[in-house]
Design a protein around this motif. Sequence first.
Motif, PDB file in Angstrom:
ATOM      1  N   ASN A 164       4.634 -11.383  -0.784  1.00  0.00           N
ATOM      2  CA  ASN A 164       3.785 -10.357  -0.188  1.00  0.00           C
ATOM      3  C   ASN A 164       4.501  -9.003  -0.157  1.00  0.00           C
ATOM      4  O   ASN A 164       3.924  -7.969  -0.526  1.00  0.00           O
ATOM      5  CB  ASN A 164       3.385 -10.768   1.227  1.00  0.00           C
ATOM      6  CG  ASN A 164       2.563  -9.707   1.936  1.00  0.00           C
ATOM      7  OD1 ASN A 164       1.390  -9.517   1.657  1.00  0.00           O
ATOM      8  ND2 ASN A 164       3.183  -8.990   2.860  1.00  0.00           N
ATOM      9  N   ASP A 165       5.755  -9.009   0.273  1.00  0.00           N
ATOM     10  CA  ASP A 165       6.523  -7.762   0.350  1.00  0.00           C
ATOM     11  C   ASP A 165       6.692  -7.128  -1.026  1.00  0.00           C
ATOM     12  O   ASP A 165       6.542  -5.904  -1.188  1.00  0.00           O
ATOM     13  CB  ASP A 165       7.904  -8.025   0.965  1.00  0.00           C
ATOM     14  CG  ASP A 165       7.833  -8.350   2.445  1.00  0.00           C
ATOM     15  OD1 ASP A 165       6.758  -8.143   3.043  1.00  0.00           O
ATOM     16  OD2 ASP A 165       8.840  -8.813   3.010  1.00  0.00           O
ATOM     17  N   THR A 166       7.006  -7.958  -2.031  1.00  0.00           N
ATOM     18  CA  THR A 166       7.209  -7.448  -3.383  1.00  0.00           C
ATOM     19  C   THR A 166       5.910  -6.905  -3.956  1.00  0.00           C
ATOM     20  O   THR A 166       5.879  -5.812  -4.557  1.00  0.00           O
ATOM     21  CB  THR A 166       7.748  -8.565  -4.305  1.00  0.00           C
ATOM     22  OG1 THR A 166       8.972  -9.071  -3.768  1.00  0.00           O
ATOM     23  CG2 THR A 166       7.990  -8.037  -5.711  1.00  0.00           C
ATOM     24  N   ALA A 168       3.317  -5.811  -2.277  1.00  0.00           N
ATOM     25  CA  ALA A 168       2.945  -4.602  -1.538  1.00  0.00           C
ATOM     26  C   ALA A 168       3.768  -3.405  -1.998  1.00  0.00           C
ATOM     27  O   ALA A 168       3.238  -2.291  -2.165  1.00  0.00           O
ATOM     28  CB  ALA A 168       3.141  -4.836  -0.039  1.00  0.00           C
ATOM     29  N   GLY A 196      -0.187  -6.886  -1.980  1.00  0.00           N
ATOM     30  CA  GLY A 196       0.712  -7.890  -1.437  1.00  0.00           C
ATOM     31  C   GLY A 196      -0.014  -9.169  -1.093  1.00  0.00           C
ATOM     32  O   GLY A 196       0.487 -10.282  -1.354  1.00  0.00           O
ATOM     33  N   SER A 200       0.636 -12.844  -2.758  1.00  0.00           N
ATOM     34  CA  SER A 200       0.998 -13.938  -1.861  1.00  0.00           C
ATOM     35  C   SER A 200       0.039 -15.123  -2.012  1.00  0.00           C
ATOM     36  O   SER A 200       0.465 -16.283  -2.022  1.00  0.00           O
ATOM     37  CB  SER A 200       1.002 -13.436  -0.411  1.00  0.00           C
ATOM     38  OG  SER A 200       1.432 -14.436   0.478  1.00  0.00           O
ATOM     39  N   SER A 227       0.352 -12.185   5.204  1.00  0.00           N
ATOM     40  CA  SER A 227       0.057 -10.825   4.745  1.00  0.00           C
ATOM     41  C   SER A 227      -0.399  -9.925   5.887  1.00  0.00           C
ATOM     42  O   SER A 227       0.044  -8.778   6.002  1.00  0.00           O
ATOM     43  CB  SER A 227      -1.015 -10.859   3.649  1.00  0.00           C
ATOM     44  OG  SER A 227      -0.556 -11.560   2.512  1.00  0.00           O
TER      45      SER A 227
END
Length: 281
Positions: A164-166, A168, A196, A200, A227
């Motif tokens: 999710n972080d990547t 986003a 994200g 995810s 998320s």
Amino acid sequence: MGNFYRRTLTAVWIVILFLGGFWLHPISFFITGLLIVTGSLYEYYLMVKNSGVHVQLVPGIIAGASVYIISTLVASAVVTFDYYLILIPLTSVLIISELYRKQEKPFDSLAHTFFAVIYIAVPFSLFPFSAFSISGLDSLLAYNGKTLFSPGIAVGFLLLLWANDTGAYLTGITLGRHKLMERISPKKSWEGFLGGMIISIMAAWLLSGWLGVVDTYGWVIISIIISITGTFGDLTESMLKRSMGVKDSGYIMPGHGGFLDRFDSALISFPLVYLFISIFG
């Protein structure tokens, strides 16, 4: 691009050290969690201290570490829940000791000292309960203990959180136009948030059969929980840093900041993920 490569290289080491630590064996699981808890508490207290509030840094770290250690021992059936009673005299010592510190704002110190334990140590203390309760992914090294151990929830959670972080980050820097909450975090966008979430969900769909614990649809729901609540966790830490006047909580991870910067999303999202799995897993 230099920052991108630095972030990528650091991210590889983060995956190896922290994901590997949780996945390898119960002892490495315990050490990895304890490192994150103590590192995050230290960064929180240092930020607050630099803002002019003289928190009880060492006693606060001891209190937070104690919560995590006792939770690990309880979750692994080494001791009973009665051992949580140890926290009562520890709490009393923290309060009484403030009488002798002669600080200008003693209750500000106590508030930040205790809040850090609740904000950081308590959520991470659920990690051991997730590992010693539900069967799923096996540890990398064989474990023949009397209690069940499976790092599947922790490993799956971190993989989906980082996916999710990547997603986003990459979507945000390429397509980001509409600000998500500019007052708190000017760089976050709705496009990044949705990107994200999509990444995810895709990761959850691909990894669900390997992770076990819940079925594919369960992991998809978990990815959505991550998320949404992970974003709130990130924004909460951004609000904290903005109120303290700092850019990063620490500098131990080049391109990523400190422990608290890297694991802030987990502080709100993991308790809710664990609650979902406890009810429907």
